[in-house]
Design a protein around this motif. Structure first.
Motif, mmCIF file in Angstrom:
data_model
loop_
_atom_site.group_PDB
_atom_site.id
_atom_site.type_symbol
_atom_site.label_atom_id
_atom_site.label_comp_id
_atom_site.label_asym_id
_atom_site.label_seq_id
_atom_site.Cartn_x
_atom_site.Cartn_y
_atom_site.Cartn_z
ATOM 1 N N VAL A 68 -3.260 -7.175 -3.493
ATOM 2 C CA VAL A 68 -1.579 -6.250 -3.378
ATOM 3 C C VAL A 68 -0.932 -6.548 -2.194
ATOM 4 N N HIS A 69 0.357 -7.557 -2.409
ATOM 5 C CA HIS A 69 0.586 -6.888 -1.044
ATOM 6 C C HIS A 69 1.983 -6.414 -1.544
ATOM 7 N N LEU A 70 1.860 -5.495 -0.059
ATOM 8 C CA LEU A 70 2.851 -4.111 0.544
ATOM 9 C C LEU A 70 4.027 -4.170 1.585
ATOM 10 N N TRP A 71 5.458 -3.476 0.666
ATOM 11 C CA TRP A 71 6.673 -3.521 2.175
ATOM 12 C C TRP A 71 6.878 -2.726 2.425
ATOM 13 N N GLY A 72 7.634 -1.962 3.485
ATOM 14 C CA GLY A 72 8.052 -0.927 3.779
ATOM 15 C C GLY A 72 7.472 0.181 4.565
ATOM 16 N N THR A 73 7.934 1.399 4.469
ATOM 17 C CA THR A 73 7.374 2.072 5.854
ATOM 18 C C THR A 73 5.688 3.541 4.738
ATOM 19 N N PRO A 74 5.190 3.891 5.695
ATOM 20 C CA PRO A 74 3.613 3.940 5.494
ATOM 21 C C PRO A 74 3.797 4.696 3.572
ATOM 22 N N TYR A 75 4.544 5.700 3.871
ATOM 23 C CA TYR A 75 4.809 5.877 2.157
ATOM 24 C C TYR A 75 5.596 5.205 1.242
ATOM 25 N N GLU A 76 6.173 4.300 1.759
ATOM 26 C CA GLU A 76 6.656 3.203 0.211
ATOM 27 C C GLU A 76 5.525 2.300 0.230
ATOM 28 N N MET A 77 5.046 1.946 1.124
ATOM 29 C CA MET A 77 3.929 1.149 0.559
ATOM 30 C C MET A 77 2.412 1.857 0.510
ATOM 31 N N GLY A 78 2.239 2.793 0.362
ATOM 32 C CA GLY A 78 1.545 3.186 -0.665
ATOM 33 C C GLY A 78 1.831 3.708 -2.349
ATOM 34 N N TYR A 79 3.337 4.134 -2.318
ATOM 35 C CA TYR A 79 3.609 4.464 -3.681
ATOM 36 C C TYR A 79 3.220 3.186 -4.047
ATOM 37 N N ALA A 80 3.924 2.008 -3.709
ATOM 38 C CA ALA A 80 4.166 0.804 -4.656
ATOM 39 C C ALA A 80 2.962 0.529 -4.893
ATOM 40 N N HIS A 81 1.612 1.168 -3.722
ATOM 41 C CA HIS A 81 0.016 0.265 -3.871
ATOM 42 C C HIS A 81 0.029 1.662 -5.476
#
Length: 469
Positions: A68-81
């Motif tokens: 899983v690749h995640l970008w953005g702020t910590p919140y955005e990465m958690g939401y994308a995850h």
């Protein structure tokens, strides 16, 4: 004044309390066989994407796992995850919570012995959720805010209970894992100038973890959130127990159940080890950065932590084992740990830092733990002769010829370490080799050290571009 004297008396009494030494009695199977499975070298395969996230699969058949690749702020990465792997994350968090409830009941009944006694008493008195919330509260002052923001994003995307997500991330502080680690360079390795590192995790193959293996690659949107790094763990898990970063650094860890007299009492008041290891990966660019972080951190449980840095060209510090040898205990003098007198004791006591070991001064000194040139290693624990002597034998036997293939075929398979997962880092060549335990509905060998390893190119992982959605 009386409280200060009480604090100092507590310090004095602890420092002169003799430590009890015990040894682990486990050892590998004398008939252990080489791992002759061919390494999987194929590319990761794209599955889908969402805003700030992409999902790939590495490996094939029953040895495949999510990347899983995640970008953005910590919140955005958690939401994308949570958006990418919603069902898997939901099942993982719920399964781990159920597993913890079951294990606590067994532990209170004396059937298993994986939890610390003080924790079991709190659970019996107040309940599991209250006991874990208390652990979150006492560690929160030492925890990066990014962690809570990421948990909130994951909760919002999946519908999971935010507090439950935080609670299961405390499990590393409350249990002990038997693991092994190796760092090899210089005269020990086949390829001149290369650095090899092993992290073998032996833990809970009877629990849900084996069913949710995942590599999570973080691409922070702003330097204040650190640089790119990857966690090797499970879906929905964002503490670090195994991983590497874009600065050619990697981590290893062993929980210490059998310390010697150089270790003191553990403490609840500090940064959980899965968070400090993540901070190393996320924010540190060099071995010296990591050593500074370890030295100055408010630490908790007895551990052996390894940090590798392929950029260091001198063999003396190419790989450092960062050993958290607790010489002190924290003494609480009133009900509130924030009491000024307790804070004084905290500051007095924490001047003792971890020991940093290399191949020339590695401890403990014992016939079953011999020094090997340009290698540091620990087998399953601090005092664990059965595994350490086999690990030393295999490393000595293949000294000068060590490579990822040899470590996989002739080292971890014979020492039989790495039941849940294994990472062999070839940091100088930007490669990592990963194996996971057999899932519940899979076939073949149970333990990761007997299964197929999947090779990933770390440079390629960190160069993946964000989704255009």
């Amino acid at each position: 004044m009386a409280l200060i004297l009480q604090t100092l008396v507590c310090v004095f009494v602890f420092l002169y309390t003799p430590a009890q030494t015990a040894y682990c009695h486990g050892k590998p199977d004398l008939n252990a066989k080489q791992n002759l499975n061919p390494v999987f070298h194929g590319e990761t395969r794209f599955v889908r994407q969402v805003k700030n996230g992409k999902l790939y699969v590495a490996g094939e058949a029953q040895d495949a796992f999510n990347v899983v690749h995640l970008w953005g702020t910590p919140y955005e990465m958690g939401y994308a995850h949570g958006s990418l792997v919603k069902d898997e994350a939901f099942r993982f968090i719920q399964s781990v919570w159920t597993y913890m409830e079951q294990q606590v009941v067994l532990a209170i009944n004396g059937s298993v012995h994986i939890f610390k006694p003080w924790f079991l008493k709190e659970v019996a008195d107040k309940g599991l959720d209250v006991a874990l919330d208390a652990e979150i509260d006492v560690t929160r002052p030492f925890t990066g805010e990014y962690f809570f923001q990421e948990a909130k994003g994951l909760a919002d995307a999946t519908g999971l209970d935010y507090k439950m997500i935080l609670r299961i991330h405390m499990i590393g502080e409350l249990t002990k894992g038997d693991c092994s680690m190796v760092g090899a360079w210089g005269s020990a390795v086949k390829q001149p100038g290369s650095l090899l590192q092993l992290r073998a995790l032996d833990w809970n193959t009877d629990g849900p973890f084996k069913d949710f293996p995942q590599v999570t690659v973080y691409h922070p949107s702003d330097p204040k959130y650190g640089h790119a790094f990857a966690n090797i763990g499970w879906t929905g898990w964002f503490g670090s127990i195994t991983g590497f970063n874009s600065k050619q650094m990697a981590i290893s860890e062993i929980g210490v159940s059998f310390p010697d007299a150089s270790f003191g009492s553990e403490s609840r008041f500090g940064i959980p080890f899965t968070y400090i290891l993540r901070d190393v990966l996320q924010f540190d660019s060099s071995l010296s950065d990591a050593m500074h972080r370890m030295k100055n951190a408010h630490r908790t449980c007895d551990l052996i932590l390894g940090v590798g840095d392929a950029k260091v060209k001198t063999t003396l510090r190419t790989f450092a084992i960062v050993v958290l040898v607790y010489l002190v205990s924290y003494c609480k003098v009133q009900d509130s740990w924030q009491n000024p007198q307790f804070s004084l004791a905290f500051k007095i006591l924490r001047v003792w830092g971890p020991n940093f070991y290399t191949d020339t001064d590695m401890e403990p000194e014992a016939s079953w733990h011999p020094k090997v040139k340009d290698i540091v290693y620990y087998g399953m624990d601090w005092l664990c002769p059965g595994f350490s002597e086999v690990l030393a034998r295999q490393l000595t036997k293949h000294h000068g010829n060590l490579s990822p293939d040899v470590v996989i075929r002739d080292v971890v398979s014979i020492e039989q370490s790495g039941s849940l997962h294994i990472a062999v880092y070839d940091l100088s060549n930007n490669q990592v080799y990963i194996a996971n335990a057999r899932g519940t509905y899979e076939s073949g060998p149970l333990d990761a050290f007997d299964r197929t390893f999947v090779q990933l190119n770390t440079t390629a992982l960190f160069e993946v571009q964000p989704p255009q959605v």
